[in-house]
Design a protein around this motif. Structure first.
Motif, short mmCIF file in Angstrom:
data_model
loop_
_atom_site.label_atom_id
_atom_site.label_comp_id
_atom_site.label_asym_id
_atom_site.label_seq_id
_atom_site.Cartn_x
_atom_site.Cartn_y
_atom_site.Cartn_z
N GLU A 15 -7.69 6.90 3.33
CA GLU A 15 -7.52 8.32 3.70
C GLU A 15 -7.75 9.23 2.49
N GLU A 16 -7.23 8.82 1.35
CA GLU A 16 -7.43 9.62 0.14
C GLU A 16 -8.91 9.69 -0.22
N LEU A 121 -0.73 14.37 2.86
CA LEU A 121 -0.67 13.31 3.87
C LEU A 121 0.82 13.06 4.10
N TYR A 134 -2.53 19.76 5.94
CA TYR A 134 -1.95 18.42 5.92
C TYR A 134 -2.34 17.64 7.17
N ILE A 137 0.42 11.09 9.49
CA ILE A 137 -0.07 9.72 9.72
C ILE A 137 1.12 8.87 10.16
N GLY A 140 2.46 6.00 8.01
CA GLY A 140 1.65 6.34 6.85
C GLY A 140 2.02 5.61 5.58
N SER A 144 -1.38 4.61 3.62
CA SER A 144 -1.86 5.54 2.61
C SER A 144 -1.17 5.26 1.28
#
Length: 178
Positions: A15-16, A121, A134, A137, A140, A144
């Motif tokens: 994701e990053e 996130l 933002y 997730i 998450g 992440s």
């Protein structure tokens, strides 16, 4: 570092990496600890890691032993561009409910960052009171790197507070009865 761990960490950064490709520089992971327990505060961690971070073992805080979590916590603190915690006590939780207390903690954690994030996130929360773009997730902290780092910061901070409260409580009981 073993190939399997390198592959896991690369997957955790997916994701990053998508955000970095869009020239988004400062990505903040946000997660909480203490939302389910009956006692103690809710603690929200906010962490901005450098783009080239590679912290071996970083993962959902619940999947890491206490000793390993504390070691990774120290490494996150050392390597982070910025990190912060938002702490909301039990009295406030009782007054405004756990959901609103969590949102307040998110706001406090973000305000405490020395570097304003370009994007966040957030673990699971769909609506949070922040003025940066933002993405929520679900799970998450397992998907992440930034959220996993925030989960470790929140958990280690809260665990330390609970241990202190336990010690104070037992000292008080000892003084009261002896």
């Amino acid at each position: 570092m073993k190939e399997k761990e390198i592959e896991r960490l690369n997957n955790l950064k997916a994701e990053e990496l998508k955000l970095y490709e869009r020239n988004i520089e400062y990505i903040c992971g946000i997660d909480e600890a203490g939302r389910g327990p009956l006692a103690g505060p809710v603690v929200i961690g906010a962490v901005i890691l450098p783009q080239d971070s590679f912290i071996e073992g970083v993962n959902d805080s619940k999947k890491i032993s206490e000793k390993k979590r504390e070691k990774i916590y120290d490494q996150i603190i050392e390597e982070a561009v910025a990190w912060s915690v938002g702490i909301v006590d039990e009295k406030t939780i009782d007054e405004i409910n756990i959901l609103n207390a969590t949102k307040l903690g998110v706001k406090l954690a973000l305000e405490g960052l020395k570097q304003k994030p370009d994007y966040a996130l957030v673990d699971a929360e769909k609506k949070v009171p922040i003025n940066v773009p933002y993405m929520p997730i679900v799970k998450g902290d397992a998907l992440s790197e930034s959220i996993a780092a925030a989960s470790i910061i929140a958990k280690v901070t809260r665990d330390g507070m609970i241990i202190e409260l336990d010690i104070l409580h037992h000292i008080h009981i000892y003084i009261s009865y002896h």
